[in-house]
Design a protein around this motif. Sequence first.
Motif, PDB file in Angstrom:
ATOM      1  N   THR A 170       5.930  27.066   0.351  1.00  0.00           N
ATOM      2  CA  THR A 170       7.289  27.061  -0.190  1.00  0.00           C
ATOM      3  C   THR A 170       7.421  25.930  -1.198  1.00  0.00           C
ATOM      4  O   THR A 170       6.643  24.983  -1.189  1.00  0.00           O
ATOM      5  N   ASN A 171       8.421  26.006  -2.035  1.00  0.00           N
ATOM      6  CA  ASN A 171       8.585  24.974  -3.061  1.00  0.00           C
ATOM      7  C   ASN A 171       9.880  24.183  -2.901  1.00  0.00           C
ATOM      8  O   ASN A 171      10.310  23.525  -3.832  1.00  0.00           O
ATOM      9  N   PHE A 172      10.508  24.267  -1.725  1.00  0.00           N
ATOM     10  CA  PHE A 172      11.726  23.497  -1.532  1.00  0.00           C
ATOM     11  C   PHE A 172      11.976  23.214  -0.058  1.00  0.00           C
ATOM     12  O   PHE A 172      11.462  23.908   0.819  1.00  0.00           O
ATOM     13  N   VAL A 173      12.738  22.182   0.177  1.00  0.00           N
ATOM     14  CA  VAL A 173      13.301  21.867   1.489  1.00  0.00           C
ATOM     15  C   VAL A 173      14.765  21.521   1.232  1.00  0.00           C
ATOM     16  O   VAL A 173      15.149  21.218   0.103  1.00  0.00           O
ATOM     17  N   GLU A 174      15.575  21.580   2.275  1.00  0.00           N
ATOM     18  CA  GLU A 174      16.979  21.203   2.122  1.00  0.00           C
ATOM     19  C   GLU A 174      17.225  19.919   2.898  1.00  0.00           C
ATOM     20  O   GLU A 174      16.835  19.812   4.061  1.00  0.00           O
ATOM     21  N   SER A 234      10.132  23.737   5.631  1.00  0.00           N
ATOM     22  CA  SER A 234       9.173  24.842   5.609  1.00  0.00           C
ATOM     23  C   SER A 234       7.810  24.266   5.251  1.00  0.00           C
ATOM     24  O   SER A 234       7.709  23.160   4.724  1.00  0.00           O
ATOM     25  N   PRO A 240       4.992  23.122   3.270  1.00  0.00           N
ATOM     26  CA  PRO A 240       4.907  22.837   1.835  1.00  0.00           C
ATOM     27  C   PRO A 240       3.796  23.609   1.126  1.00  0.00           C
ATOM     28  O   PRO A 240       3.805  23.723  -0.096  1.00  0.00           O
ATOM     29  N   THR A 283      16.376  21.779   6.485  1.00  0.00           N
ATOM     30  CA  THR A 283      15.552  22.974   6.322  1.00  0.00           C
ATOM     31  C   THR A 283      14.152  22.543   5.912  1.00  0.00           C
ATOM     32  O   THR A 283      13.968  22.072   4.792  1.00  0.00           O
ATOM     33  N   CYS A 325      17.548  10.568   3.486  1.00  0.00           N
ATOM     34  CA  CYS A 325      17.862  11.991   3.533  1.00  0.00           C
ATOM     35  C   CYS A 325      17.736  12.535   4.950  1.00  0.00           C
ATOM     36  O   CYS A 325      16.771  12.221   5.650  1.00  0.00           O
TER      37      CYS A 325
END
Length: 110
Positions: free
Chosen positions: A75-79, A70, A72, A68, A64
């Motif tokens: 926040t609950n997501f990364v891109e 942030s 952890p 994006t 991957c």
Amino acid sequence: MGTFGIEFTDPGTQRDPAMASGLIRLGDDTEYFGAPTGYWGVDDYQAGWTAALRRILDGETVACLPVTMSDPKTTNFVEVWALYRDGDAISEWTVQVTAIEEFVDSGAGR
């Protein structure tokens, strides 16, 4: 065979110094993105890209590219952009593994 590249075009703008602009080239296609730089800096993203691309070149079938990141803890997501290697091709891209190898070997994107 298509070309490949991922790079920052502007590591921070006056309008938003906490956002770096970049692009990814997949053959004839170009996709633009904005990467927040509050948690990860430009160097962190570039190191993540190089590590992911090296995994693909070393024969892994999945890796991957982070675009994006942030904290952890807050926040609950990364891109990420997923890469799936199928022989000498990457996913549905019009890019061959050799194009990624040329990009990594050139030191581009750092």
